[in-house]
Structure formats: structure tokens, C-alpha cells
Design a protein around this motif. Structure first.
Motif, mmCIF file in Angstrom:
data_model
loop_
_atom_site.group_PDB
_atom_site.id
_atom_site.type_symbol
_atom_site.label_atom_id
_atom_site.label_comp_id
_atom_site.label_asym_id
_atom_site.label_seq_id
_atom_site.Cartn_x
_atom_site.Cartn_y
_atom_site.Cartn_z
ATOM 1 N N TYR A 60 0.830 -1.205 0.000
ATOM 2 C CA TYR A 60 0.000 0.000 0.000
ATOM 3 C C TYR A 60 0.864 1.255 0.000
ATOM 4 C CZ TYR A 60 -4.687 -1.949 0.498
ATOM 5 O OH TYR A 60 -5.882 -2.573 0.264
ATOM 6 N N LEU A 61 1.962 1.231 0.763
ATOM 7 C CA LEU A 61 2.860 2.379 0.812
ATOM 8 C C LEU A 61 3.400 2.699 -0.575
ATOM 9 C CD1 LEU A 61 4.233 4.347 2.856
ATOM 10 C CD2 LEU A 61 6.171 2.752 2.871
ATOM 11 N N GLN A 62 3.825 1.677 -1.305
ATOM 12 C CA GLN A 62 4.379 1.870 -2.639
ATOM 13 C C GLN A 62 3.320 2.328 -3.640
ATOM 14 O OE1 GLN A 62 7.482 2.051 -1.572
ATOM 15 N NE2 GLN A 62 8.206 1.024 -3.412
ATOM 16 N N LEU A 63 2.145 1.740 -3.572
ATOM 17 C CA LEU A 63 1.084 2.097 -4.513
ATOM 18 C C LEU A 63 0.583 3.520 -4.272
ATOM 19 C CD1 LEU A 63 -0.952 -1.238 -4.616
ATOM 20 C CD2 LEU A 63 0.445 -0.282 -6.460
ATOM 21 N N HIS A 64 0.441 3.899 -3.008
ATOM 22 C CA HIS A 64 -0.001 5.258 -2.704
ATOM 23 C C HIS A 64 1.051 6.277 -3.125
ATOM 24 C CE1 HIS A 64 -2.973 3.668 0.562
ATOM 25 N NE2 HIS A 64 -3.515 3.684 -0.641
ATOM 26 N N ALA A 65 2.326 5.931 -2.955
ATOM 27 C CA ALA A 65 3.407 6.829 -3.396
ATOM 28 C C ALA A 65 3.372 6.985 -4.913
ATOM 29 C CB ALA A 65 4.756 6.279 -2.940
ATOM 30 N N LEU A 66 3.076 5.901 -5.610
ATOM 31 C CA LEU A 66 2.978 5.928 -7.073
ATOM 32 C C LEU A 66 1.870 6.890 -7.510
ATOM 33 C CD1 LEU A 66 2.979 2.780 -9.360
ATOM 34 C CD2 LEU A 66 1.242 4.514 -9.644
ATOM 35 N N SER A 112 3.012 -14.891 1.767
ATOM 36 C CA SER A 112 4.115 -14.762 2.717
ATOM 37 C C SER A 112 5.456 -15.068 2.070
ATOM 38 C CB SER A 112 3.894 -15.691 3.913
ATOM 39 O OG SER A 112 3.837 -17.044 3.506
ATOM 40 N N ALA A 113 5.461 -15.775 0.941
ATOM 41 C CA ALA A 113 6.709 -16.093 0.248
ATOM 42 C C ALA A 113 7.182 -14.956 -0.654
ATOM 43 C CB ALA A 113 6.547 -17.374 -0.577
ATOM 44 N N ASN A 114 6.336 -13.937 -0.870
ATOM 45 C CA ASN A 114 6.783 -12.774 -1.650
ATOM 46 C C ASN A 114 7.810 -11.968 -0.848
ATOM 47 O OD1 ASN A 114 3.452 -12.445 -2.913
ATOM 48 N ND2 ASN A 114 5.232 -13.089 -4.078
ATOM 49 N N THR A 115 8.553 -11.134 -1.548
ATOM 50 C CA THR A 115 9.568 -10.304 -0.907
ATOM 51 C C THR A 115 9.294 -8.828 -1.194
ATOM 52 O OG1 THR A 115 11.057 -10.273 -2.827
ATOM 53 C CG2 THR A 115 11.258 -12.139 -1.287
ATOM 54 N N PRO A 116 9.818 -7.926 -0.372
ATOM 55 C CA PRO A 116 9.667 -6.486 -0.656
ATOM 56 C C PRO A 116 10.233 -6.111 -2.020
ATOM 57 C CG PRO A 116 10.377 -6.800 1.618
ATOM 58 C CD PRO A 116 10.441 -8.158 0.954
ATOM 59 N N ASP A 117 11.342 -6.729 -2.433
ATOM 60 C CA ASP A 117 11.923 -6.423 -3.743
ATOM 61 C C ASP A 117 10.971 -6.801 -4.874
ATOM 62 O OD1 ASP A 117 14.196 -5.393 -2.640
ATOM 63 O OD2 ASP A 117 15.413 -7.197 -2.899
ATOM 64 N N GLN A 118 10.283 -7.919 -4.738
ATOM 65 C CA GLN A 118 9.308 -8.330 -5.758
ATOM 66 C C GLN A 118 8.160 -7.334 -5.823
ATOM 67 O OE1 GLN A 118 8.306 -12.263 -4.399
ATOM 68 N NE2 GLN A 118 9.971 -13.258 -5.542
ATOM 69 N N ILE A 119 7.718 -6.873 -4.680
ATOM 70 C CA ILE A 119 6.632 -5.887 -4.642
ATOM 71 C C ILE A 119 7.083 -4.581 -5.283
ATOM 72 C CG2 ILE A 119 5.249 -4.448 -3.090
ATOM 73 C CD1 ILE A 119 5.238 -6.905 -1.161
ATOM 74 N N ASP A 120 8.307 -4.170 -4.984
ATOM 75 C CA ASP A 120 8.843 -2.941 -5.593
ATOM 76 C C ASP A 120 8.905 -3.081 -7.111
ATOM 77 O OD1 ASP A 120 9.119 -1.974 -3.051
ATOM 78 O OD2 ASP A 120 11.291 -2.276 -2.937
ATOM 79 N N GLY A 121 9.314 -4.258 -7.586
ATOM 80 C CA GLY A 121 9.382 -4.494 -9.023
ATOM 81 C C GLY A 121 8.013 -4.431 -9.676
ATOM 82 N N LEU A 122 7.007 -5.009 -9.012
ATOM 83 C CA LEU A 122 5.641 -4.958 -9.532
ATOM 84 C C LEU A 122 5.145 -3.515 -9.591
ATOM 85 C CD1 LEU A 122 2.920 -6.241 -10.354
ATOM 86 C CD2 LEU A 122 2.398 -6.463 -7.909
ATOM 87 N N CYS A 123 5.380 -2.756 -8.535
ATOM 88 C CA CYS A 123 4.926 -1.358 -8.504
ATOM 89 C C CYS A 123 5.646 -0.515 -9.552
ATOM 90 C CB CYS A 123 5.122 -0.772 -7.110
ATOM 91 S SG CYS A 123 4.023 -1.503 -5.852
ATOM 92 N N ASP A 124 6.930 -0.814 -9.804
ATOM 93 C CA ASP A 124 7.656 -0.109 -10.871
ATOM 94 C C ASP A 124 7.017 -0.396 -12.221
ATOM 95 O OD1 ASP A 124 9.438 0.995 -9.104
ATOM 96 O OD2 ASP A 124 11.021 -0.483 -9.443
ATOM 97 N N ALA A 125 6.636 -1.662 -12.445
ATOM 98 C CA ALA A 125 5.991 -2.037 -13.711
ATOM 99 C C ALA A 125 4.648 -1.336 -13.857
ATOM 100 C CB ALA A 125 5.812 -3.555 -13.778
ATOM 101 N N ILE A 126 3.894 -1.252 -12.776
ATOM 102 C CA ILE A 126 2.609 -0.553 -12.814
ATOM 103 C C ILE A 126 2.822 0.926 -13.108
ATOM 104 C CG2 ILE A 126 0.606 0.145 -11.431
ATOM 105 C CD1 ILE A 126 0.884 -2.539 -9.927
ATOM 106 N N GLY A 127 3.849 1.520 -12.493
ATOM 107 C CA GLY A 127 4.146 2.929 -12.738
ATOM 108 C C GLY A 127 4.501 3.195 -14.189
ATOM 109 N N MET A 128 5.284 2.306 -14.795
ATOM 110 C CA MET A 128 5.632 2.436 -16.216
ATOM 111 C C MET A 128 4.370 2.412 -17.065
ATOM 112 S SD MET A 128 8.898 -0.158 -16.291
ATOM 113 C CE MET A 128 8.716 -0.380 -18.063
ATOM 114 N N TRP A 129 3.460 1.505 -16.737
ATOM 115 C CA TRP A 129 2.219 1.389 -17.519
ATOM 116 C C TRP A 129 1.373 2.658 -17.362
ATOM 117 C CZ3 TRP A 129 -2.938 1.540 -16.105
ATOM 118 C CH2 TRP A 129 -3.860 1.182 -17.101
ATOM 119 N N VAL A 130 1.278 3.175 -16.144
ATOM 120 C CA VAL A 130 0.484 4.385 -15.903
ATOM 121 C C VAL A 130 1.024 5.549 -16.726
ATOM 122 C CG1 VAL A 130 -0.101 6.135 -14.180
ATOM 123 C CG2 VAL A 130 -0.312 3.719 -13.609
ATOM 124 N N GLN A 131 2.337 5.727 -16.749
ATOM 125 C CA GLN A 131 2.933 6.815 -17.524
ATOM 126 C C GLN A 131 2.637 6.651 -19.007
ATOM 127 O OE1 GLN A 131 6.999 6.298 -15.919
ATOM 128 N NE2 GLN A 131 6.886 8.421 -15.227
#
Length: 473
Positions: free
Chosen positions: A350-356, A421-440
Motif C-alpha cells: 500500500y505504501l508503494q502504490l499510494h506513493a505511485l 508470505s513467500a513474496n519479498t519487498p523487492d518483488q513488490i517494488d518491481g511490480l509497482c515499478d511495472a505498474i508505474g511504467m504502464w500508468v505513464q
């Protein structure tokens, strides 16, 4: 192929083509082997947990060894159950597992089904009697809809999800629009309104008719939870005679909420106020099957009347063992670190998505995230372009799925993120980066389209003026 079969195929083909033209055609697909899972419902990652896997394999090997040392007449199959529970498919193991499940969830009794879908259809198709009423959340699972259609209840009435939603209450208390994204306004009445109308029914008020209220413990498409205490109080207010029976589908909430994952009902201490709970083991529990938590007399009634139990082959030793192993893992408390880590990942997402959203300011049709952080591992990303966004994320190695009508109401399409629970913060950051690219990219495309549209309007206006000013010969 006979002509009659071709005619039927032609008819079915037309229906499929119509669904495809509306962008609603479903297809089977496999997740790429190297993609990061943000799609499946295994929130605690128990199905891939090495401890659970080893424990299950050890049990199966032990059972196989015992079987080999027994004579042919005493061997027990680990592949098939041999029939329905009422014929040859029952076992002392199944009954002891039901007792363990009931104890863990603070219930009087439990009854196993081959799936939560079968549990819902079995319960609702046989318990409500003629004259009874079923009221249900408009966003309730398809299995509840099917069960109500097969029931003998006289009335089936939907109520608006917003009227019982914890998230909706937060929106209203914080002065936000009651509907997220580009979602259409519900046409259903609220739970209070439906119960108020029923309180004017003579048969309901005299307790000649029962009212069954169907909700979920965690909604799989929206990721929100119901105001369970308020629902209990509301039912007691309008049905003081005690003929209001609440059914909570905990398929997605078991394993996630409550002490050691015993569910939302247990979390609020409402075990004695909820008439029945439906459990699903295919989500956070990481295996397969379902169960109904209920009274002993209700269990006996279901054994006699629930067609989805009576007329289906019961679960195999392998299935029962997998459920038993998972419950042992939860009872031991070993899943608690997994649940705590999952909560951390939810907050980080949520922190990453709201920042996006704060950085890019997308319009609600492009992308909208609930402002209220939730403790649910299901996070909907509302967008008018769910397929496009999902395909973009998949190309970048992140498996998310588009959710479109009729799975969700038209106008509330979204991409759903399911955290594990097996996901990692780095994976979440990567997903949010991909979403940000798409939004732009999407915002740039929309800006270009708007510019072309405005240019066309200006050009058209100039043409009109030129034609009007042109003198006649």
C-alpha cells in the motif's frame, strides 16, 4: 459430425463470439514458470512450504508401508475413497479430522465436503424450507447464488455490499465518495432496509419463517471484510425472535484472520452468534476441500439431505492427510511468523502504490487504489483497462490477473494483487515499478488521443465557419 451437432456448435459459437465482442471471453492459461506469483490464493504459501510437504510425504510413505504389511483384504487405498461418505467413503480418520477442525474453530461440529463450493450449495439447497427467506450480499460468491437457486426458500433478496463493508464505512467517515474508481452505484437496498421490510412480514415476525443472511468473511474481489459485529446487532434488532440465521463464508478469511488463523468469526468472538460457517481449504490453507461448521443436529441433517455430500465421492486419504497436516501446522503456531510477515508485505505494498499515485496523479479511470490501507492480502487496482495492465505486468514477469464483468459488476473492473508470505519487498517494488511504467504510458496515450480529438473539433469548427461565410454565386 451429424448435422444436429453442427447446429448446436453454431449456436454455441455465436454465444462465444458475442461474449468475445464484449471483452468477456474466458480462456484457460498457465502462469509462466519464472513469473512472480501475485495471483494465486495461497496467501500463507503453505502449499510450497517445505515443512508441510515433508510431513505429508512422510505420512503417505508410512501409510503405504502399513498397507504393504497388511493382507489384501485389510489394505486401505491412498488414491481413492471408494464411494460417498454414506456408502464406502467414510473413515474414522475423516471423523477425527472433523473433530479437530471443529475444535480449532470453536465450533460444535464440522462436516467435510469435497470443496467449499459443494459446501455452500449443499447447505443452502437443503436447509431453507418453503416460506423461508434468504438474503445475501450482492457480491457473494457464485456458489451461494447456485445454492439459493436450488433451495426451497420463498424469497431470495440481495442487499448492497456497501451497507456491510468496513471499507465503505471508512470512506464515508473520511468524507470520500462512497464508490471507488469508476464503479457503478449499487441498485440493491442496504441490509437494514431489507430487514426492516421483512419485519413487516407476519410469518417472519411470528417465527413461522426463518431468514438466512449470507455474507463472506473476506471478499475475494474487493479484499474487504464485513462489519460482522454490526451485522449481528442489526439482525438481532429486526429479528428479535431469533429466527435470523447468519451464514459466513470464510473460504478466504480462514488462515488469515483470528488466533492462529481460525477465522474472522473467532477473531471477534462471535462463534455462538453465527449459525454456520463455510470453510475453504484451497486458499490460505494451501490444499483442497471444504467444511461446514455448525451444530451437531445441523450436521446430521446435512448428512441426510445435502445432495452435494450424499451423491459425490468423498475425499481420498491423500486429501484428508493434506488438510490434517496443515491444521497441525496452524495449531502448533508455526504459521504465525508467516502471517506477521504477510501483514508487513501488505503495508509495504500500500505504501508503494499510494506513493505511485501521489507522484503520477493518474485519473480514476486510469488507476485507483483504496486510500485506506487494509490488512487483507487481496489488493484491487481499479482501472478501465484491466487486461492491458495485466498483460503489461505479465510481460515484466509479474503474474497478476484482470478481473472483468461478469465476475465483478460492470464498471468495477480491476487488476487484483494477491500477496503471499513467500513474496519479498523487492518483488513488490518491481511490480509497482511495472505498474508505474504502464500508468505513464497510458497517461501519455490518453493525452495524445485528447489532443487529436481537440484538433479534430477545432478543424471541424473551422470548416463549418468557412462554409457558412462562403458567398453564394
Amino acid at each position: 459430425m451429424p448435422e444436429s451437432r453442427r447446429q448446436l456448435d453454431d449456436t454455441l459459437g455465436v454465444l462465444l463470439a458475442r461474449r468475445k465482442s464484449h471483452g468477456r471471453l474466458r480462456r484457460l492459461s498457465n502462469a509462466p514458470p519464472n513469473s512472480v506469483d501475485f495471483s494465486s490464493n495461497g496467501y500463507l504459501s503453505l502449499s510450497t512450504n517445505p515443512v508441510i510437504q515433508k510431513s505429508l510425504v512422510s505420512r503417505l510413505e508410512s501409510e503405504l508401508a502399513n498397507s504393504e504389511n497388511s493382507n489384501a483384504l485389510r489394505r486401505r487405498s491412498i488414491l481413492g475413497s471408494g464411494g460417498s461418505r454414506l456408502l464406502d467413503g467414510n473413515s474414522s480418520f475423516a471423523e477425527s479430522l472433523e473433530a479437530k477442525i471443529a475444535s480449532f474453530h470453536n465450533a460444535e461440529a464440522a462436516l467435510l465436503f469435497t470443496s467449499a463450493f459443494d459446501a455452500n450449495t449443499g447447505l443452502l439447497s437443503c436447509v431453507p424450507q418453503p416460506g423461508d427467506v434468504i438474503i445475501y450480499d450482492e457480491l457473494i460468491h457464485a456458489s451461494v447464488h447456485d445454492g439459493t437457486r436450488m433451495s426451497r426458500a420463498t424469497k431470495r433478496i440481495p442487499f448492497s455490499h456497501d451497507s456491510i463493508s468496513e471499507t465503505h464505512q471508512w470512506r464515508c467517515s473520511n468524507g470520500e465518495d462512497g464508490h471507488v474508481g469508476h464503479q457503478n452505484k449499487s441498485k440493491s437496498q442496504g441490509l437494514d432496509d431489507v430487514l426492516k421490510q421483512l419485519s413487516g412480514d407476519e410469518h417472519v415476525m411470528s417465527s413461522k419463517s426463518n431468514v438466512f443472511i449470507c455474507i463472506e468473511g473476506l471478499y475475494s474481489m474487493d479484499g474487504d471484510v464485513p462489519l460482522l459485529k454490526k451485522i449481528v446487532e442489526t439482525v438481532d434488532q429486526y429479528l428479535p425472535s431469533g429466527n435470523g440465521y447468519i451464514i459466513v463464508d470464510e473460504a478466504h478469511s480462514v488462515g488469515v484472520f483470528g488466533e492462529k488463523g481460525n477465522g474472522l468469526v473467532c477473531k471477534f468472538g462471535l462463534e455462538n452468534r453465527i449459525w454456520a460457517r463455510v470453510l475453504g481449504f484451497g486458499k490460505a490453507m494451501g490444499c483442497a476441500g471444504g467444511a461446514i461448521l455448525c451444530s451437531s443436529i445441523t450436521r446430521e441433517y446435512l448428512i441426510n439431505y445435502a445432495r452435494s455430500l450424499i451423491y459425490t465421492t468423498s475425499m481420498t486419504f491423500t486429501s484428508l492427510s493434506s488438510i490434517d497436516v496443515v491444521y497441525e501446522y496452524l495449531i502448533s503456531g508455526h504459521s504465525e511468523p508467516l502471517r506477521q510477515h504477510l501483514e508487513t508485505l501488505i503495508g509495504h505494498t500500500y505504501l508503494q502504490l499510494h506513493a505511485l499515485c501521489a507522484r503520477l496523479h493518474p485519473g480514476r479511470r486510469t488507476l485507483y487504489i483504496e486510500k485506506r490501507p487494509s490488512k487483507s492480502p487481496i489488493i484491487p487496482i481499479f482501472t478501465a483497462h484491466p487486461r492491458n495492465l495485466a498483460e503489461h505486468c505479465q510481460r515484466h514477469g509479474f503474474m497478476v490477473r484482470p478481473i472483468v464483468a461478469p465476475t465483478v459488476p460492470a464498471g468495477s473492473e480491476r487488476v487484483r494483487i494477491c500477496l503471499h508470505s513467500a513474496n519479498t519487498p523487492d518483488q513488490i517494488d518491481g511490480l509497482c515499478d511495472a505498474i508505474g511504467m504502464w500508468v505513464q504510458s497510458q497517461m501519455a496515450t490518453e493525452k495524445l488521443q485528447l489532443s487529436k480529438q481537440q484538433h479534430k473539433q477545432i478543424t471541424y469548427g473551422a470548416d463549418v465557419v468557412t462554409k457558412q461565410d462562403k458567398p453564394r454565386l
